[in-house]
Design a protein around this motif. Structure first.
Motif, short mmCIF file in Angstrom:
data_model
loop_
_atom_site.label_atom_id
_atom_site.label_comp_id
_atom_site.label_asym_id
_atom_site.label_seq_id
_atom_site.Cartn_x
_atom_site.Cartn_y
_atom_site.Cartn_z
N PRO A 1 -3.09 2.12 0.11
CA PRO A 1 -3.90 3.25 0.56
C PRO A 1 -3.65 4.44 -0.35
O PRO A 1 -2.78 4.42 -1.22
CB PRO A 1 -3.38 3.50 1.97
N SER A 2 -4.40 5.48 -0.16
CA SER A 2 -4.16 6.70 -0.92
C SER A 2 -2.90 7.38 -0.41
O SER A 2 -2.48 7.17 0.73
CB SER A 2 -5.36 7.65 -0.80
N GLY A 3 -2.30 8.19 -1.27
CA GLY A 3 -1.08 8.89 -0.88
C GLY A 3 0.14 8.31 -1.56
O GLY A 3 0.09 7.26 -2.20
N PRO A 4 1.28 8.99 -1.42
CA PRO A 4 2.48 8.60 -2.16
C PRO A 4 3.29 7.48 -1.53
O PRO A 4 4.14 6.89 -2.19
CB PRO A 4 3.29 9.90 -2.18
N GLY A 5 3.09 7.20 -0.25
CA GLY A 5 3.92 6.21 0.42
C GLY A 5 5.29 6.77 0.75
O GLY A 5 5.57 7.94 0.46
N PHE B 1 -9.96 -2.48 5.49
CA PHE B 1 -9.80 -2.05 6.88
C PHE B 1 -8.43 -1.42 7.08
O PHE B 1 -8.30 -0.33 7.68
CB PHE B 1 -9.99 -3.24 7.83
N PHE B 2 -7.39 -2.09 6.60
CA PHE B 2 -6.03 -1.58 6.79
C PHE B 2 -5.76 -0.36 5.91
O PHE B 2 -5.12 0.61 6.36
CB PHE B 2 -5.01 -2.69 6.52
N ALA B 3 -6.23 -0.39 4.67
CA ALA B 3 -5.98 0.74 3.77
C ALA B 3 -6.62 2.02 4.30
O ALA B 3 -6.05 3.11 4.17
CB ALA B 3 -6.51 0.42 2.38
#
Length: 261
Positions: A35-39, A72-74
């Motif tokens: 997904p987007s973002g740094p995690g 869907f999950f991302a």
């Protein structure tokens, strides 16, 4: 599962493992959708199925992933990792999950088919050793899932490694299809390996699945529950490609993810 789309947000990597064949190390392919973002991210480890009849070795080398599921999950902030087991996709080693002795196709003989489950679990052990050390994974929010052979594998593996995962998701799971007269025995025995998993599982089955009749799937779930397993069973108006039709399962999945958060 079908081959990984060439135009997608999925990326492939090769990881070293402790697995060996012929005295040589075996590396495995992982496909990821971040997904987007740094995690770090909550992460779903999603397992592929078989290759139909097992009669066409060219199919073994197709990398398997599902973009609609990954998207869907991302969109909900989850990372999805699709491991490719030995001999599948770009993974090294021999694909050997329950073949006939002459390797002309999958075997219906439980003495040949069931050891394929154990081999797949060995691959998952190698994959999870890597995933449990990744800095982009929220270790307290790991979920295992899969479709077809990957679905039954997800349930069985969760039961045998119960401390790793928060949840387990099964799409149209089964190890042998109804063309094998032994499929009730093999599938039930394998699903029962998951009954020790202490958390809620989610079983999503297509009522028009050409490999597993819905009554057979319900019987597997009932046996799983009777042995102590926990979960919910949903019969949806789809076939074996149910995973590619999120409009049929998105609401149920969203509720499940909310419940395990």
């Amino acid at each position: 599962l079908i081959s990984m789309p060439s135009q997608s947000n999925l990326t492939s990597e090769i990881i070293p493992t402790r697995l060996e064949e012929g005295g040589r190390p075996v590396a495995l392919e992982l496909v990821a959708r971040r997904p987007s973002g740094p995690g770090p991210f909550p992460t779903l480890v999603f397992n592929h199925g078989s290759t139909g009849s097992g009669t066409n070795p060219a199919v073994f080398r197709r990398t398997m992933a599902c973009a609609p599921l990954a998207d869907f999950f991302a969109e909900r902030g989850w990372q999805v990792i699709f491991p490719q087991r030995r001999g599948r996709g770009k993974s090294g080693g021999l694909y050997d999950e329950g073949f006939k002795l002459d390797r002309s196709g999958y075997s219906c003989d439980p003495q040949l088919s069931l050891p394929g489950v154990d081999r797949a679990m060995e691959d998952l052990d190698a994959v999870m050793e890597h995933i449990c050390a990744r800095p982009d994974v929220q270790q307290e929010h790991l979920v295992i899932g899969g479709a077809s052979r990957g679905g039954i594998l997800a349930i069985a593996y969760a039961g045998e490694r119960p401390s790793i995962f928060k949840a387990a998701i099964n799409f149209n799971g089964g190890w042998l299809g109804r063309a094998c007269p032994t499929h009730p025995e093999v599938n039930r025995k394998t699903f029962l390996r998951g009954s020790a998993f202490p958390r809620e599982t989610l079983w999503l089955h297509g009522s028009h699945d050409q490999y597993y009749r819905i009554a057979h799937c319900r019987e597997n779930f009932d046996a799983f529950r009777a042995a102590g397993g926990r979960g919910a069973f949903h019969a949806l108006r789809g076939g074996h490609a149910l995973i590619y039709r999120p409009q049929l399962w998105a609401a149920t999945m969203a509720d499940y993810l909310d419940a395990i958060a």
